[in-house]
Scaffold this active site. Structure first.
Site, PDB file in Angstrom:
ATOM      1  N   SER A  75       0.843  -1.203   0.000  1.00 50.46           N
ATOM      2  CA  SER A  75       0.000   0.000   0.000  1.00 50.46           C
ATOM      3  C   SER A  75       0.878   1.252   0.000  1.00 50.46           C
ATOM      4  CB  SER A  75      -0.950  -0.055   1.193  1.00 50.46           C
ATOM      5  OG  SER A  75      -1.965   0.916   1.087  1.00 50.46           O
ATOM      6  N   HIS A  80      -7.611  -5.619  -0.010  1.00 48.86           N
ATOM      7  CA  HIS A  80      -6.432  -4.760   0.020  1.00 48.86           C
ATOM      8  C   HIS A  80      -5.401  -5.219   1.043  1.00 48.86           C
ATOM      9  CE1 HIS A  80      -3.984  -1.212  -0.406  1.00 48.86           C
ATOM     10  NE2 HIS A  80      -4.194  -0.841   0.842  1.00 48.86           N
TER      11      HIS A  80
END
Length: 288
Positions: free
Chosen positions: A116, A270
């Site tokens: 991320s 995610h």
């Protein structure tokens, strides 16, 4: 195998240890690796995402250190974990921190892995200093300007409400956060940032005002295609099948910056390293 393509070897004695920062501008880190390995692969530098810390990647790092017999450095990026706080929070500044860390540890070249926010940091390092990067693994992020999910500003607001309430029990902090995030695993992840002050009040160790102001920066990527920057080394983009951060639309940008990039899909959202660690590990090794 993606990581078997690393070609640089160096003799170095290993031991497993951890350390917190020792001066204001140094990054806190932990190290995992075999203690008596005379010759090893390039070390791995592993970076967490927004609101994360070096603790998030302990389990997978131990597994990779065992599988690869190399040293793995888990870092706390600035304004996270035990590392220093600074008003500037963007990818260029964090990439500079990582390169300074490599200099301090005398790491000539490293494999860089980032999730991320950490993914954009390692991409930035690779484009700025490709000679320092022997392989690159970006986990669920792409080299594009793309707005963050609206959840992140919501998380900041919820965490600020927790601090305003001056709670002394984590259960009370969780009740407040529940108004901002229904998912228990995500709340538990955010609550890993809680620390207890001298007056027994819980507060977050991340500087919420700095992070809140930096959210727009986290959506950006510091390079444009017109600059001609590229990293030609082995590159893997690992993406979650239920995440939108690395869509097929990002492939042209990925290939422009990282022409040797390969893609591995992992059945996850995610937060794929914690959601599906075995799928992540297999994704790293399945590419030739």
């Amino acid at each position: 195998m993606m990581l078997n393509r690393i070609s640089f070897y160096a003799p170095i004695g290993l031991r497993a240890f951890s350390t917190a920062r020792v001066s204001r501008r140094e990054l806190a880190f932990q190290v995992f690796g075999p203690e008596n390995e005379a010759v090893q692969r390039d070390p791995i530098v592993f970076l967490h995402g927004l609101f994360g810390s070096k603790q998030n990647n302990r389990t997978i790092s131990k597994a990779l250190a065992r599988d690869l017999k190399c040293r793995i450095y888990n870092l706390d990026l600035r304004n996270h974990g035990d590392s220093f706080h600074a008003p500037e929070h963007n990818y260029s500044a964090m990439a500079e921190d990582v390169q300074e860390f490599m200099d301090q540890q005398k790491l000539e070249k490293s494999v860089l892995i980032g999730h991320s926010m950490g993914a954009k940091v390692v991409m930035t390092v690779a484009l700025q200093s490709p000679e320092r990067v022997s392989a690159l693994i970006s986990v669920d992020n792409a080299p594009v300007n793309a707005a963050l999910k609206s959840d992140f500003p919501k998380y900041v607001r919820g965490m600020q409400k927790v601090e305003e309430a001056k709670v002394s029990k984590q259960s009370d902090a969780d009740k407040i956060l529940k108004e901002y995030e229904e998912s228990l695993p995500i709340r538990q992840f955010l609550l890993t940032n809680l620390v207890r002050s001298d007056d027994n009040i819980l507060k977050f160790r991340v500087p919420l005002s700095v992070i809140g102001d930096a959210l727009d920066n986290m959506a950006d990527f510091p390079f444009s295609a017109s600059e001609g920057k590229r990293y030609d080394g082995p590159t893997l983009f690992v993406r979650g099948t239920r995440s939108r951060y690395v869509s097929d639309k990002t492939m042209p940008a990925i290939k422009q910056f990282f022409p040797n990039a390969q893609i591995a899909d992992v059945e996850a959202g995610h937060w794929l390293i914690s959601e599906n660690p075995e799928g992540f590990r297999q994704g790293m090794f399945q590419r030739s």
